[in-house]
Design an enzyme around this catalytic site. Structure first.
Site, short mmCIF file in Angstrom:
data_model
loop_
_atom_site.label_atom_id
_atom_site.label_comp_id
_atom_site.label_asym_id
_atom_site.label_seq_id
_atom_site.Cartn_x
_atom_site.Cartn_y
_atom_site.Cartn_z
N GLU A 33 0.86 -1.19 0.00
CA GLU A 33 0.00 0.00 0.00
C GLU A 33 0.89 1.23 0.00
O GLU A 33 1.74 1.38 0.88
CB GLU A 33 -0.93 -0.01 1.21
N CYS A 41 -12.10 4.44 0.22
CA CYS A 41 -13.32 4.39 1.04
C CYS A 41 -13.05 4.91 2.45
O CYS A 41 -13.77 5.78 2.94
CB CYS A 41 -13.83 2.95 1.07
N CYS A 46 -16.09 7.02 1.21
CA CYS A 46 -17.35 6.70 1.91
C CYS A 46 -17.37 7.15 3.37
O CYS A 46 -18.32 7.79 3.81
CB CYS A 46 -17.61 5.20 1.89
N LYS A 49 -16.81 11.01 4.10
CA LYS A 49 -17.98 11.66 3.46
C LYS A 49 -19.23 11.45 4.31
O LYS A 49 -20.00 12.37 4.54
CB LYS A 49 -18.13 11.08 2.05
N TYR A 97 -7.42 -1.81 10.17
CA TYR A 97 -7.07 -2.53 8.93
C TYR A 97 -5.71 -3.20 9.07
O TYR A 97 -5.50 -4.33 8.65
CB TYR A 97 -7.07 -1.57 7.73
N ALA A 113 4.11 -0.39 -5.51
CA ALA A 113 4.63 -1.57 -6.21
C ALA A 113 4.53 -1.33 -7.71
O ALA A 113 3.62 -0.64 -8.19
CB ALA A 113 3.80 -2.79 -5.84
N TYR A 175 -22.27 11.64 -8.40
CA TYR A 175 -22.34 11.29 -6.97
C TYR A 175 -21.68 12.35 -6.08
O TYR A 175 -22.27 12.85 -5.13
CB TYR A 175 -21.60 9.98 -6.71
N GLU A 179 -23.45 14.99 -3.56
CA GLU A 179 -23.28 14.76 -2.12
C GLU A 179 -22.63 15.96 -1.43
O GLU A 179 -23.07 16.41 -0.37
CB GLU A 179 -22.45 13.50 -1.88
N ARG A 196 -22.46 19.79 -16.76
CA ARG A 196 -22.44 20.04 -18.21
C ARG A 196 -23.67 19.47 -18.90
O ARG A 196 -24.08 19.94 -19.95
CB ARG A 196 -21.17 19.46 -18.83
N HIS A 436 -46.01 0.69 11.06
CA HIS A 436 -46.64 2.00 11.15
C HIS A 436 -46.22 2.73 12.42
O HIS A 436 -46.10 2.09 13.46
CB HIS A 436 -48.16 1.82 11.13
N GLU A 441 -43.44 1.86 5.08
CA GLU A 441 -44.70 1.12 4.89
C GLU A 441 -45.36 1.47 3.55
O GLU A 441 -46.16 0.69 3.02
CB GLU A 441 -45.66 1.35 6.05
#
Ligand code: FAD
Ligand code: NDP
Length: 447
Positions: A33, A41, A46, A49, A97, A113, A175, A179, A196, A436, A441
């Site tokens: 990495e 993300c 994600c 955001k 992670y 890499a 998107y 957003e 555009r 309800h 519903e």
């Protein structure tokens, strides 16, 4: 030279999942990495955001409370606090992670890499050999080609701007444009959104598009369709003078360009490994085998697919690792029914065929839809409307598409997708008892 059964380039959504699953199947796995674990993300997509979207939601709630008897005075918004807390959460996720990969036995390399040949990679000057290689390098924002493009920020930059802009111009009605228009507007900025084409969110169901446009203009956003940026100039006060194709020249504190993303494939020396790309740089793969033009090299996620969604990249990476190194059947995920949400204000949840696409595909369709003011806003005073729509095949009665705009619709949608995955018909929706009082519903009483 270090040797691996499986080497993954890119520690984002698809790469991390694939590496972890391969390692749990017993493969010797390495992963490189070059930036931060978690990829787009977690770091610039994600997650931050959605945190910003929550911040926007609190701002909206403040103005809606009075009708419920709450008197709030002196509330102010502090951008630095949001930024600091967001960054701490992202740092926490980065370490989660790292821990996941470490405990699964994946060797992580911090660095970029690139290929030396089809089996050998170079990372920070070190050569590594792998039998099988996965490219999961994602994508990056596409820069505009206009005069003054260097003054435009990309979505990667917007998560760390230190000063909150009072006036912001956003280029792109996809998107990200949609957003971030909501985020900045709800946090108190004056927002101009230019796109555009003649529509926001091109390709979405037309009722969604019209409902979103109506909601944004009702809220006071300056939405300019069929309009684009001509040039951006910086003045001596640090403001940006933006010339638009509709003839106007306006001044902003910040310009965000969100005109799509391009695959991150140009820094890998792919030609040395015999991996071919399309004209747009997307790595070409053989359908759902994810095999590239080189037999031992695979690609998943944004670098190769057109969906550009985290759960899709994760599913691809997981299935591939099962197939390559597992002993039992691979994870069973249906990849042709992909739900998506746009975290606009109000948000959108959508899955399956739009009315237009269903007709173009030759279906005779029945349309069931409703638009209503949610109970919550009868007292809040907000003008929000909720829209729900089912596209149904007239012959089989199967639900082909579900499109919703309104509070909580991304949350409501997930259950609908399970039903559609099972082949639900309109009658199945109708024989379901509602809950309800909810907005959801309405889905089981659509006429
Ligand atoms: P990435 O997550 O981008 O990971 C690729 C990784 O590879 C990166 O960390 C990169 O640094 C690394 N890399 C690249 N080249 C090399 C190299 N040569 N060597 C080593 N490492 C390398 N999707 C959703 O489903 N829901 C959302 O709400 C959502 N919101 C988003 C908001 C924004 C602003 C953006 C930009 C995207 C959003 N997405 C969302 C899309 C989602 O983030 C991506 O589809 C997803 O991250 C793709 O995963 P990936 O594994 O293909 O690539
Ligand atoms: P999108 O593809 O969604 O939208 C791009 C927008 O920019 C469109 O309005 C497009 O117009 C316009 N555009 C494209 N090229 C140009 C150009 N050269 N000049 C001017 N305008 C242009 O891209 P985004 O950048 O908004 O987002 C990238 C991807 O990231 C998304 O497609 C999505 O897959 C993913 N994402 C997902 C999210 C989620 O799941 N909630 C949130 C954010 C991103 P036109 O319609 O005419 O092509």
């Amino acid at each position: 030279m270090k040797q691996f059964d499986y080497f993954v380039i890119g520690g984002g959504s698809g790469g991390v999942r694939s590496a972890r699953i391969a390692a749990t199947h017993g493969a010797k796995v390495g992963l490189a990495e070059k930036a931060a674990l978690g990829g787009t993300c977690v770091n610039v997509g994600c997650v931050p955001k959605k945190l910003f979207t929550y911040a926007a939601g609190y701002g909206e709630a403040l103005s809606e409370m009075a009708g419920y008897g709450w008197e709030v005075s002196g509330a102010t918004f502090n951008w630095s606090t949001l930024l600091k807390n967001k960054s701490e959460e992202i740092t926490r996720l980065n370490s989660v992670y790292k821990k996941i990969l470490n405990t699964s036995g994946v060797t992580v390399f911090d660095g970029a890499a690139r290929f030396i040949d089809g089996n050998i990679l170079e990372i920070n000057g070190e050569k590594i050999r792998a039998e099988t290689i996965l490219i999961a390098t994602g994508g990056r924002p596409r820069r505009p080609h206009i005069e003054g493009a260097e003054h435009c920020l990309m979505s990667d930059d917007i998560f760390s701007i230190t000063k909150f802009p009072q006036r912001i111009l956003i280029q792109g009605g996809g998107y990200i444009g949609v957003e971030f228009s909501h985020i900045f507007h709800a946090l108190g900025a004056e927002v101009t959104l230019v796109t555009r084409s003649e529509t926001l969110l091109r390709g979405f169901d037309s009722d969604i598009i019209m409902s979103l446009y109506a909601a944004y203009t009702r809220q006071g956003l300056d939405v300019r369709l069929s309009c684009d940026l001509i040039s951006v100039q910086k003045d001596e006060k640090g403001h940006y003078l933006v010339q638009l194709s509709d003839g106007s020249t306006l001044t902003y504190d910040l310009v965000l360009s969100a005109i799509g993303r391009m695959p991150h494939s140009d820094e890998l020396s792919l030609e040395r490994a015999g991996v071919t790309t399309g004209p747009d740089g997307r790595i070409l793969v053989d359908g759902e085998t994810w095999q590239t033009s080189a037999a031992n090299i695979y690609a998943v996620g944004d670098v190769s697919n057109a969906h550009n969604l985290t759960p899709y990249a994760i599913a691809e990476g997981h299935i591939l690792a099962d197939r390559l190194f597992g002993t039992g059947p691979a994870r069973d995920v249906r990849l042709d029914l992909v739900p998506t949400a746009v975290f606009s204000g109000p948000p959108i949840g959508t899955v399956g065929l739009s009315e237009e696409k269903a007709r173009a595909d030759g279906y005779e369709v029945q349309i069931f839809k409703t638009s209503f003011r949610p109970l919550r806003h009868t007292l809040s005073g907000a003008s929000h409307q909720t829209m729900m729509k089912l596209v149904v095949c007239a012959r089989s009665q199967r639900v082909l598409g579900c499109h919703m705009l309104g509070e909580d619709t991304p949350e409501i949608l997930q259950g609908v997708v399970i039903a559609m995955n099972m082949g639900a018909t309109k009658a199945d929706f109708d024989r379901t008892i509602g809950i309800h009082p909810t907005a959801a519903e309405e889905l089981v009483t659509l006429k």
